[in-house]
Design an enzyme around this catalytic site. Structure first.
Site, PDB file in Angstrom:
ATOM      1  N   GLU A  23     -55.179  38.587  -4.930  1.00 12.99           N
ATOM      2  CA  GLU A  23     -54.473  39.351  -4.213  1.00 12.99           C
ATOM      3  C   GLU A  23     -55.470  40.186  -3.468  1.00 12.99           C
ATOM      4  O   GLU A  23     -56.697  40.522  -3.547  1.00 12.99           O
ATOM      5  CB  GLU A  23     -53.983  40.456  -5.272  1.00 12.99           C
ATOM      6  CG  GLU A  23     -53.229  39.908  -6.454  1.00 12.99           C
ATOM      7  CD  GLU A  23     -53.097  41.049  -7.551  1.00 12.99           C
ATOM      8  OE1 GLU A  23     -52.956  41.914  -7.386  1.00 12.99           O
ATOM      9  OE2 GLU A  23     -53.080  40.413  -8.748  1.00 12.99           O
ATOM     10  N   HIS A  67     -49.670  41.154  -4.075  1.00 14.63           N
ATOM     11  CA  HIS A  67     -49.916  40.579  -5.405  1.00 14.63           C
ATOM     12  C   HIS A  67     -49.312  39.193  -5.288  1.00 14.63           C
ATOM     13  O   HIS A  67     -48.371  38.659  -6.139  1.00 14.63           O
ATOM     14  CB  HIS A  67     -49.172  41.695  -6.364  1.00 14.63           C
ATOM     15  CG  HIS A  67     -49.386  41.481  -7.725  1.00 14.63           C
ATOM     16  ND1 HIS A  67     -49.762  40.276  -8.379  1.00 14.63           N
ATOM     17  CD2 HIS A  67     -49.584  42.196  -8.920  1.00 14.63           C
ATOM     18  CE1 HIS A  67     -49.954  40.467  -9.750  1.00 14.63           C
ATOM     19  NE2 HIS A  67     -49.865  41.769 -10.115  1.00 14.63           N
TER      20      HIS A  67
END
Length: 294
Positions: free
Chosen positions: A267, A164
């Site tokens: 991500e 992330h």
């Protein structure tokens, strides 16, 4: 916040380039090498910063995030595992538990080009409170002129996951990202399916899109900082583009009200279908970051 990490007192000198320090309640491995500066919190094997020599910080880390045991860190590269997004049960943590538990540094090496760090998380009584499976999870970071991170899972189960990554940018209003894919799930708009007609994602307000036909290379154009960031994805199914926008940013206690202005998340993810892990076939998820001067 990142500068303060490099000013922390050294608790243990591991090698000439590696030190163990402590930020509030959390231990941090600090890399100070001629080719690269970086830092990784042992909680979550969380890459906090990466700065190749001669470059500005590539990752964004919130100045408001607490460094507390069991509390997720806002910024850097959270490891989302064994699920991505909201949990199936309301009492379980969003984005899984791997980012909230302490990992172990099991291997490290360095040469003139940089440093390689490998961290491990094994199933335990703590993990079994969230998830019944036995597992071994590794996170390897190859840190130098490029940043290559690989998440590997061993066991017998299915997961969703993401790296992330929060990228430091000069001004989100001027940032564009290409190479995400075309069709996406719009999580801001009731999970409707959308299509990116021109192939370029901008961030005029809150944006949360899971791209279904992910490209292998995403490119962040950042004219304010005068650079391009290439984000290579491997072993993934999806790419996620996220920025909270002003309203959500202001509501998040671990983020400054204007925090959204200086980062964008791109991500590498396996989000829309579970990834099968078996003894014969461990799972992998890799992201490689390069900085290109404009």
């Amino acid at each position: 916040m990142i500068k303060s990490i490099f000013a922390l007192p050294v608790l243990e000198k591991i090698t000439p380039s590696l030190s163990r320090c402590r930020k509030d309640e959390l231990d941090v491995i600090v890399v100070d090498h001629p080719a690269v500066r970086a830092s990784v919190a042992l909680q979550g094997a969380h890459l906090l910063s990466w700065q190749p020599a001669g470059e500005k910080d590539v990752l964004w880390l919130s100045g408001n995030t607490p460094f507390q045991k069991g509390v997720a860190i806002r910024g850097g590269v959270p490891v989302c595992w064994p699920w991505f997004g909201p949990a199936a049960q309301p009492d379980l943590p969003a984005h899984g538990f791997a980012r909230n538990l302490p990992w172990t540094l099991i291997n490290h090496s360095e040469d003139a080009s940089g440093v390689v760090l490998t961290f491990e998380l094994r199933s335990s009584e703590d993990s079994h409170r969230y998830w019944p499976h036995d597992f071994t999870l590794t996170a390897q970071y190859k840190l130098g002129a490029t940043c290559e991170m690989t998440l590997g899972a061993h066991g017998n189960f299915t997961t969703t996951s993401a790296l992330h990554t929060y990228f430091n940018v000069g001004d989100i209003s001027t940032v564009s990202v290409s190479g995400l894919g075309d069709r996406y799930i719009d999580k801001v708009n009731n999970a409707q399916i959308g299509s990116l007609a021109d192939g370029i994602q901008t961030f005029p307000d809150r944006t949360d899109r899971v791209y279904l036909n992910a490209n292998s290379l995403s490119v962040i154009q950042d004219p304010s900082l005068g650079r391009t960031i290439e984000v290579e994805h491997r072993h993934n199914l999806n790419v996620v583009g996220w920025n909270p926008g002003p309203a959500l940013s202001a509501s998040m206690t671990d983020m400054p009200d204007d925090g959204y202005k200086t980062f964008v998340c791109v991500e590498s993810a396996v989000a829309t279908e579970p990834q099968k892990v078996t003894a014969a076939h461990p799972s992998l998820l890799t992201q490689i970051i390069r900085v290109v001067k404009n």
